[in-house]
Design an enzyme around this catalytic site. Structure first.
Site, PDB file in Angstrom:
ATOM      1  N   ASP A  92       0.931  -1.134   0.114  1.00 11.06           N
ATOM      2  CA  ASP A  92       0.069  -0.166   0.086  1.00 11.06           C
ATOM      3  C   ASP A  92       1.050   1.164   0.101  1.00 11.06           C
ATOM      4  O   ASP A  92       2.141   1.395   0.331  1.00 11.06           O
ATOM      5  CB  ASP A  92      -0.900   0.019   1.047  1.00 11.06           C
ATOM      6  CG  ASP A  92      -0.295   0.003   2.454  1.00 11.06           C
ATOM      7  OD1 ASP A  92       0.609  -0.764   2.706  1.00 11.06           O
ATOM      8  OD2 ASP A  92      -0.618   0.992   3.313  1.00 11.06           O
ATOM      9  N   GLU A 154      -0.039  -0.793   5.705  1.00 11.76           N
ATOM     10  CA  GLU A 154       0.829  -0.136   6.815  1.00 11.76           C
ATOM     11  C   GLU A 154       0.612   1.488   6.737  1.00 11.76           C
ATOM     12  O   GLU A 154       0.945   1.807   7.888  1.00 11.76           O
ATOM     13  CB  GLU A 154       2.280  -0.452   6.233  1.00 11.76           C
ATOM     14  CG  GLU A 154       3.535  -0.256   7.184  1.00 11.76           C
ATOM     15  CD  GLU A 154       3.823   1.223   7.070  1.00 11.76           C
ATOM     16  OE1 GLU A 154       4.602   1.736   7.867  1.00 11.76           O
ATOM     17  OE2 GLU A 154       3.751   1.646   6.059  1.00 11.76           O
TER      18      GLU A 154
END
Length: 456
Positions: A92, A154
């Site tokens: 991500d 994250e």
């Protein structure tokens, strides 16, 4: 063998760029309010397929509590006594922010001046390619057992932090390569051994029931915005040192030097503007507390009226070094804001998202192996860095696997501008760090079987 590995990685670089371009083109921002969740699902599948092709035959997608997907997998070597290494990264990315400030399309990998630009090119998709390139260069010659986790949130919820303790055996390893950091500069090898803890503090100030005409009431009526400004001004002294009562702002950094000239260039400090604090740059970034004003709620300049502001709020970001507990530190900040509030204004404060500082254990076989690998790959000694940012997962991993060595490394050197417009990666860093990782896996296999005396 080093020459052979270097050549193998050089041969792989023609593959790295188109693969990184594919991954950067996937807009994997883990926030469905901004980008379709299908984009993260595409990235997860891309990562799974790529690592399945490097020997992680059991690679699978595991759903986290927030609905994101982590790629998990394992790969065993023939030696039954071999050590186990966990490889970590995340797919991500941060949102692009203001696309008008990008010089190139944020989700299109573009080469400018020898660097590859695009959101996630360094943080953290460049590190995914670092892992893949190292493994492809080694082929069937990986002398350790491998485990893999590549998470998908994250940058937002950090859902993997809640997953690890309940699935400890799944990810248990002797050494953990956290591919979410970088070197001191391009070509200057480093590992990060220190992370500051973090907490946000939201402070609200109220002074009046409503706006009042500044001509009729100004001069006697208390101004909430002026009160907030006065409170915030107590958080730094004239030299720029953070001054929160009870927090030590005198500690010094024992590792690598970060020159003021290099930092000013890296940070884009304008001509004539001074750096903050009485310490060195490294002291201020990695060993001392810092408070940043992230935002203020008050009337904007455009559209403002001649009226006294009845209420105002600010969001503050507190960072503290290892050795300082984030909970008491955040309470100290809140306590000071209450204590310095002028004129009896009403103050309310909230503490959000606290995360503890992290200090790596060094001196064991993994650190000896990474130091040797970096020296060989770069031709110069490895240094140790701190990082002003926070990765709460590191503390979860350290608590869950107290005997494991955590190594923070990667391709995210200062010019990468991670989290900012115009993020980029130097392809030479991907090549050199992939070589470092491949050499590490070779050296660690031998050192783990006959470890040196450990240290901290």
């Amino acid at each position: 063998m080093t020459v052979d590995l270097r050549e193998r990685i050089a041969d792989q670089m023609g593959r790295v760029r188109p693969e990184l371009a594919e991954l950067v083109a996937i807009r994997s921002v883990a926030d469905p309010r901004q980008f379709p969740p299908e984009e993260c699902a595409r990235a997860a599948r891309w990562v799974l397929d790529a690592f399945a092709g490097t020997g992680f035959a059991d690679a699978e997608l595991a759903e986290m509590a927030d609905g994101s997907q982590a790629v998990l997998g394992s790969r065993r070597c023939p030696d039954p006594d071999a050590a186990t290494v966990l490889l970590y990264a995340h797919y991500d990315v941060q949102p692009p922010l203001k696309e008008a400030e990008w010089r190139t399309p944020p989700f299109e990998l573009t080469e400018v001046g020898g660097r590859w630009y695009g959101r996630g090119a360094a943080d953290c998709k460049g590190n995914i390619l670092m892992h893949l390139t190292a493994l492809r260069a080694l082929g069937d010659e990986v002398p350790v057992n491998l485990k893999l986790v590549v998470e998908g949130s994250e940058e937002t919820t950090g859902a993997l932090e809640g997953f690890v303790p309940g699935h400890a055996d799944l990810l248990r390893a002797d050494a953990i390569l956290v591919g979410d950091a970088g070197n001191a500069a391009v070509g200057q090898p480093a590992v990060t051994v220190s992370l500051r803890g973090v907490a946000d503090v939201i402070v609200h100030v109220e002074a009046l029931a409503s706006e009042l005409h500044s001509g009729l009431f100004g001069g006697a009526a208390p101004d909430a915005l002026a009160a907030l400004v006065a409170m915030l001004a107590t958080l730094r002294d004239p030299r720029g040192n953070t001054t929160v009562r009870g927090l030590d702002n005198t500690q010094v950094w024992p590792g690598a030097v970060y020159s003021p000239e290099t930092f000013s260039a890296d940070a884009g400090v304008l001509d004539g503007v001074s750096l903050l604090g009485d310490g060195t740059v490294a002291d201020m970034l990695w060993s001392r507390p810092a408070v940043t004003i992230l935002g203020i709620d008050c009337p904007p300049v455009l559209g403002s009226a001649p009226a006294i502001t009845p209420r105002a709020s600010a969001r503050l970001n507190l960072r503290v070094p290892p050795g300082t507990q984030i909970g008491p530190a955040a309470e100290a900040l809140v306590g000071q804001l209450h204590a310095v509030a002028p004129w009896g204004v009403h103050v309310r404060a909230e503490i959000e998202a606290p995360g503890s500082p992290f200090l790596a254990k060094t001196g064991g076989p993994a650190y000896q192996a990474i130091a040797a690998a970096m020296h060989e790959a770069y031709g110069r000694p490895m240094v140790t860095l701190g990082d002003g940012g926070s990765i709460p997962l590191c503390n979860v991993l350290a608590d869950t696997y107290p005997d494991a060595e955590l190594i923070l490394m990667g391709v995210e050197e200062p010019l990468a501008l991670i989290h900012a417009p115009n993020e980029s990666v130097d392809p030479a860093e991907i090549a050199a760090m992939a070589l470092t990782e491949a050499l590490f896996l070779q050296r660690y296999a031998a050192l783990a079987a006959d470890p040196p005396s450990s240290g901290t």
